[in-house]
Design an enzyme around this catalytic site. Structure first.
Site, PDB file in Angstrom:
ATOM      1  N   LYS A  42       0.788  -1.225  -0.060  1.00 39.42           N
ATOM      2  CA  LYS A  42       0.057  -0.021   0.014  1.00 39.42           C
ATOM      3  C   LYS A  42       0.986   1.400  -0.094  1.00 39.42           C
ATOM      4  O   LYS A  42       1.923   1.746   1.027  1.00 39.42           O
ATOM      5  CB  LYS A  42      -0.845   0.048   1.285  1.00 39.42           C
ATOM      6  CG  LYS A  42      -2.469   0.610   1.190  1.00 39.42           C
ATOM      7  CD  LYS A  42      -2.107   2.098   1.084  1.00 39.42           C
ATOM      8  CE  LYS A  42      -1.834   2.917   1.984  1.00 39.42           C
ATOM      9  NZ  LYS A  42      -1.497   4.570   1.640  1.00 39.42           N
ATOM     10  N   GLY A  60       7.450   5.084   7.930  1.00 37.08           N
ATOM     11  CA  GLY A  60       6.412   6.240   7.853  1.00 37.08           C
ATOM     12  C   GLY A  60       6.573   6.780   9.285  1.00 37.08           C
ATOM     13  O   GLY A  60       7.606   6.645  10.029  1.00 37.08           O
ATOM     14  N   SER A  61       5.559   7.602   9.969  1.00 35.17           N
ATOM     15  CA  SER A  61       5.659   8.248  11.088  1.00 35.17           C
ATOM     16  C   SER A  61       5.497   7.317  12.268  1.00 35.17           C
ATOM     17  O   SER A  61       5.124   6.314  12.396  1.00 35.17           O
ATOM     18  CB  SER A  61       4.543   9.379  11.159  1.00 35.17           C
ATOM     19  OG  SER A  61       3.328   8.570  11.117  1.00 35.17           O
ATOM     20  N   THR A  62       6.230   7.798  13.440  1.00 29.96           N
ATOM     21  CA  THR A  62       5.882   7.306  14.697  1.00 29.96           C
ATOM     22  C   THR A  62       4.387   6.668  15.015  1.00 29.96           C
ATOM     23  O   THR A  62       4.321   5.916  15.639  1.00 29.96           O
ATOM     24  CB  THR A  62       6.774   7.738  15.815  1.00 29.96           C
ATOM     25  OG1 THR A  62       7.938   7.902  15.423  1.00 29.96           O
ATOM     26  CG2 THR A  62       6.674   7.092  17.228  1.00 29.96           C
ATOM     27  N   THR A 101       1.635   6.637  13.169  1.00 31.10           N
ATOM     28  CA  THR A 101       1.149   5.441  12.451  1.00 31.10           C
ATOM     29  C   THR A 101       1.459   4.154  12.928  1.00 31.10           C
ATOM     30  O   THR A 101       0.955   3.082  12.894  1.00 31.10           O
ATOM     31  CB  THR A 101       1.213   5.663  10.978  1.00 31.10           C
ATOM     32  OG1 THR A 101       0.480   6.975  10.582  1.00 31.10           O
ATOM     33  CG2 THR A 101       0.447   4.798  10.283  1.00 31.10           C
ATOM     34  N   GLY A 102       3.046   4.223  13.100  1.00 31.19           N
ATOM     35  CA  GLY A 102       3.692   2.724  13.502  1.00 31.19           C
ATOM     36  C   GLY A 102       2.906   2.526  14.843  1.00 31.19           C
ATOM     37  O   GLY A 102       2.719   1.151  15.050  1.00 31.19           O
ATOM     38  N   CYS A 120      14.400   9.431   6.087  1.00 30.02           N
ATOM     39  CA  CYS A 120      14.354   9.188   7.295  1.00 30.02           C
ATOM     40  C   CYS A 120      15.811   9.408   7.971  1.00 30.02           C
ATOM     41  O   CYS A 120      16.059   9.816   9.323  1.00 30.02           O
ATOM     42  CB  CYS A 120      13.889   7.770   7.689  1.00 30.02           C
ATOM     43  SG  CYS A 120      14.629   6.612   6.217  1.00 30.02           S
TER      44      CYS A 120
HETATM   45  P1  NDP Z   1       2.221   8.438   7.811  1.00 31.36           P
HETATM   46  O1  NDP Z   1       2.736   7.722   8.778  1.00 31.36           O
HETATM   47  O2  NDP Z   1       1.011   9.091   8.093  1.00 31.36           O
HETATM   48  O3  NDP Z   1       2.093   7.642   6.241  1.00 31.36           O
HETATM   49  C1  NDP Z   1       2.992   6.617   6.176  1.00 31.36           C
HETATM   50  C2  NDP Z   1       2.257   5.446   5.258  1.00 31.36           C
HETATM   51  O4  NDP Z   1       1.097   4.944   5.986  1.00 31.36           O
HETATM   52  C3  NDP Z   1       1.295   6.095   4.041  1.00 31.36           C
HETATM   53  O5  NDP Z   1       1.330   5.053   3.131  1.00 31.36           O
HETATM   54  C4  NDP Z   1      -0.120   6.188   4.848  1.00 31.36           C
HETATM   55  O6  NDP Z   1      -1.287   6.311   3.961  1.00 31.36           O
HETATM   56  C5  NDP Z   1       0.015   4.937   5.557  1.00 31.36           C
HETATM   57  N1  NDP Z   1      -0.991   5.023   6.628  1.00 31.36           N
HETATM   58  C6  NDP Z   1      -1.626   6.173   7.296  1.00 31.36           C
HETATM   59  N2  NDP Z   1      -2.459   5.710   8.588  1.00 31.36           N
HETATM   60  C7  NDP Z   1      -2.276   4.551   8.506  1.00 31.36           C
HETATM   61  C8  NDP Z   1      -2.784   3.484   9.444  1.00 31.36           C
HETATM   62  N3  NDP Z   1      -3.600   3.846  10.400  1.00 31.36           N
HETATM   63  N4  NDP Z   1      -2.517   2.213   9.094  1.00 31.36           N
HETATM   64  C9  NDP Z   1      -1.684   1.719   8.113  1.00 31.36           C
HETATM   65  N5  NDP Z   1      -1.335   2.558   7.256  1.00 31.36           N
HETATM   66  C10 NDP Z   1      -1.318   3.912   7.272  1.00 31.36           C
HETATM   67  O7  NDP Z   1       3.278   9.311   7.416  1.00 31.36           O
HETATM   68  P2  NDP Z   1       2.941  10.927   6.690  1.00 31.36           P
HETATM   69  O8  NDP Z   1       2.868  10.663   5.265  1.00 31.36           O
HETATM   70  O9  NDP Z   1       1.682  11.595   7.070  1.00 31.36           O
HETATM   71  O10 NDP Z   1       4.142  11.843   7.189  1.00 31.36           O
HETATM   72  C11 NDP Z   1       4.313  12.416   8.397  1.00 31.36           C
HETATM   73  C12 NDP Z   1       5.434  12.384   9.166  1.00 31.36           C
HETATM   74  O11 NDP Z   1       6.305  10.962   9.025  1.00 31.36           O
HETATM   75  C13 NDP Z   1       6.461  13.248   8.183  1.00 31.36           C
HETATM   76  O12 NDP Z   1       6.422  14.769   8.506  1.00 31.36           O
HETATM   77  C14 NDP Z   1       7.590  12.624   8.478  1.00 31.36           C
HETATM   78  O13 NDP Z   1       8.258  13.285   9.840  1.00 31.36           O
HETATM   79  C15 NDP Z   1       7.383  11.153   8.590  1.00 31.36           C
HETATM   80  N6  NDP Z   1       7.684  10.300   7.810  1.00 31.36           N
HETATM   81  C16 NDP Z   1       8.847   9.412   7.891  1.00 31.36           C
HETATM   82  C17 NDP Z   1       9.230   8.779   6.730  1.00 31.36           C
HETATM   83  C18 NDP Z   1      10.446   7.640   7.059  1.00 31.36           C
HETATM   84  O14 NDP Z   1      10.992   7.592   6.159  1.00 31.36           O
HETATM   85  N7  NDP Z   1      10.619   7.121   8.133  1.00 31.36           N
HETATM   86  C19 NDP Z   1       8.712   8.723   5.359  1.00 31.36           C
HETATM   87  C20 NDP Z   1       7.727   9.730   5.324  1.00 31.36           C
HETATM   88  C21 NDP Z   1       7.207  10.625   6.496  1.00 31.36           C
HETATM   89  P3  NDP Z   1      -1.627   7.502   3.279  1.00 31.36           P
HETATM   90  O15 NDP Z   1      -0.268   8.293   2.825  1.00 31.36           O
HETATM   91  O16 NDP Z   1      -2.575   7.200   2.267  1.00 31.36           O
HETATM   92  O17 NDP Z   1      -2.105   8.365   4.459  1.00 31.36           O
END
Ligand code: NDP
Length: 471
Positions: free
Chosen positions: A172, A223-225, A227-228, A279
């Site tokens: 996804k 992704g973000s902490t 969502t993790g 990241c």
């Molecule tokens: P998110 O954690 O929201 O998104 C990462 C992924 O998770 C996307 O595919 C998102 O889908 C998906 N997602 C969102 N909610 C859920 C859920 N409840 N269950 C499962 N999957 C979900 O990150 P953001 O894009 O909002 O970025 C926010 C912050 O995260 C940034 O400002 C940055 O600090 C950090 N970040 C860190 C990254 C890294 O490499 N570790 C990469 C990107 C961001 P969708 O996009 O469709 O909402």
């Protein structure tokens, strides 16, 4: 439908839904393409299909899976320019510099590296009475959720080891960069059997449907902490295994014996790779008072020589922020630094009326360690440079945050650098470089940067289940 995946138009036509949601180029605001939007029902369908073919995929020999991963790498290379152009338009990153072409190249490198790894059984005990071996079996169906900063490369980090071990994968992608991931998977699926690797674009809700699905055995998330944490809560019900890569706020520490002119270029790119949207980029730099002015001046010089602009223009090596949400975070943090009296060496003053989410390359000096620009992850083209007078103080500052992904130490005495490195709380510490990921070397976070390792043989173990056989 065109099957020419080697041109931008051909590639886009293969994946585009003419009635789908528009994706806008973050550099120009122009429409890049329209994505199909998946639903939670599509997740059910994809997971069921992935389950159905998993045992057949796992029953193939490891050599056969490697051969297919190598062919997938060949396919990526054959379509490299088209993939890089789409990535540049959708994500915003320039073609050149450590950006779009580099990312597509890394996809092929990671596919080939995983094809070459072989996870042999480990002999645990071998004496007259007991023999025990640790084998690694595929975990089953992997659900992978990815971000928008390195959408293709991070997807490959998730699925290449998974496929190598005999798992099938449902991906996804981020809703900001779905076309890039669909295009990459379309290219790779020219050589893979059906349903072994599937992509379901959609919102966070679709991501949650995947990560909470009863029939997902392993979740790979970057992704973000926040969502993790949500994913970890839902995995309590399914007991899905987790690898969580949650970003960080990486510190770099320059030591007294460093040579500012020699390290300036690598310091700069350690922080500004992918316009800081990485990241494991350096997000705060600690410099001793004795070298402070020299390091600041050297970094300003590199910044001046690193053009920012529309990704498809060949001269640019820095691009826009990918989305408005990230632009606003960066602008707010720099404003907080300015309001506190910190000194902006370059940048910090975005043009009001230009199209795109461009934030100028910004270096901030004379800033306190507790300023929000230092304490929070800016994830953009900004680097705060903090002066220290005592190395213990710098090490304490580097370690005091609740995240720990990467870190770096810069100096001319390797033994001293290694001693400082050993004291840093991070999953990786690089010496005289930063963020230098390598498919052979495990990578992962500590503290709230997540857990689980990617890359190398350790990466294969994390998409497997252990199976002990003894006699
Ligand atoms: P998110 O954690 O929201 O998104 C990462 C992924 O998770 C996307 O595919 C998102 O889908 C998906 N997602 C969102 N909610 C859920 C859920 N409840 N269950 C499962 N999957 C979900 O990150 P953001 O894009 O909002 O970025 C926010 C912050 O995260 C940034 O400002 C940055 O600090 C950090 N970040 C860190 C990254 C890294 O490499 N570790 C990469 C990107 C961001 P969708 O996009 O469709 O909402």
């Amino acid at each position: 439908m065109s099957t020419d995946l080697t041109t931008f138009a051909g590639l886009l036509s293969t994946i585009e839904d003419p009635n789908g949601r528009e994706l806008l180029d973050p550099a120009t605001g122009e429409v890049v393409g329209r994505t199909r939007e998946g639903s939670t029902a599509d997740i059910d369908t994809a997971v069921a299909a992935a389950r159905k073919v998993q045992s057949d995929w796992a029953s193939r020999s490891s050599e056969e899976r490697s051969e297919l991963l190598n062919k997938a790498a060949d396919a990526v290379e054959a379509s490299a320019e088209a993939l890089a152009e789409l990535l540049s338009r959708e994500q915003g990153k320039p073609l050149n510099g450590p950006n779009a072409r580099f990312e597509v190249g890394a996809c092929a490198v990671w596919l080939r590296a995983n094809a070459a790894f072989e996870l042999e059984p480990e002999v645990l005990v071998d004496d007259e009475e007991t023999h025990a071996e640790l084998h690694y079996a595929p975990v089953g169906v992997v659900g992978a959720v990815g971000p928008w900063n390195w959408p293709m490369m991070i997807s490959v980090w998730q699925f290449a080891p998974s496929l190598k071990m005999g798992n099938t994968v449902v991906l996804k992608p981020s809703e900001y960069t779905p076309l890039s991931v669909q295009a990459l998977v379309a290219v790779i699926n020219e050589v893979l059997p059906a349903d072994v690797l599937t992509v379901v674009p959609g919102s966070g809700e679709v991501g949650a449907a995947l990560t909470s699905h009863e029939d997902i055995d392993k979740i790979m998330f970057t992704g973000s902490t926040k969502t993790g944490q949500a994913i970890m809560r839902s995995a309590a019900d399914t007991l899905a295994r987790l690898t969580l890569e949650l970003g960080g706020n990486d510190a770099g520490i320059v030591l007294e014996n460093a040579d500012p002119a020699a390290i300036a270029g690598d310091l700069f790119w350690g922080a500004f790779i992918n316009t800081g949207q990485t990241c494991a980029a350096m997000k705060r730099l600690y410099v001793p008072e004795s070298l402070y002015d020299q390091v600041c001046e050297a970094l300003v010089e590199v910044a001046k020589q690193s053009p920012m602009g529309v990704g498809l223009e060949e001269e640019n090596v820095l691009g826009p922020l990918q989305n408005k949400q990230q632009y606003d975070i960066v602008a707010k943090l720099v404003q907080a630094a300015k309001d506190s009296g910190a000194r902006v060496l370059t940048g910090g003053d975005p043009a009001a009326d230009q199209p795109g989410y461009f934030y100028p390359t910004t270096l901030v000096a004379d800033i306190d360690n507790d300023n929000p620009l230092v304490a929070e992850e800016q994830f953009g083209p900004v680097l705060p440079i903090i002066k220290y007078t005592d190395l213990e103080q710098a090490i304490g500052w580097a370690n005091e945050l609740e995240v720990g992904l990467g870190s770096s130490v810069w100096g001319s005495d390797l033994e001293e650098c290694k001693k400082v490195a050993a004291r840093l709380q991070a999953g990786s510490t690089w010496i005289n470089k930063h963020g230098a990921v390598d498919p052979r070397i495990p990578f992962g976070g500590v503290k709230k940067s997540g857990f689980g390792l990617e890359f190398g043989l350790e990466g294969l173990k994390h998409v497997s289940v252990p199976h002990v056989i003894s006699w």
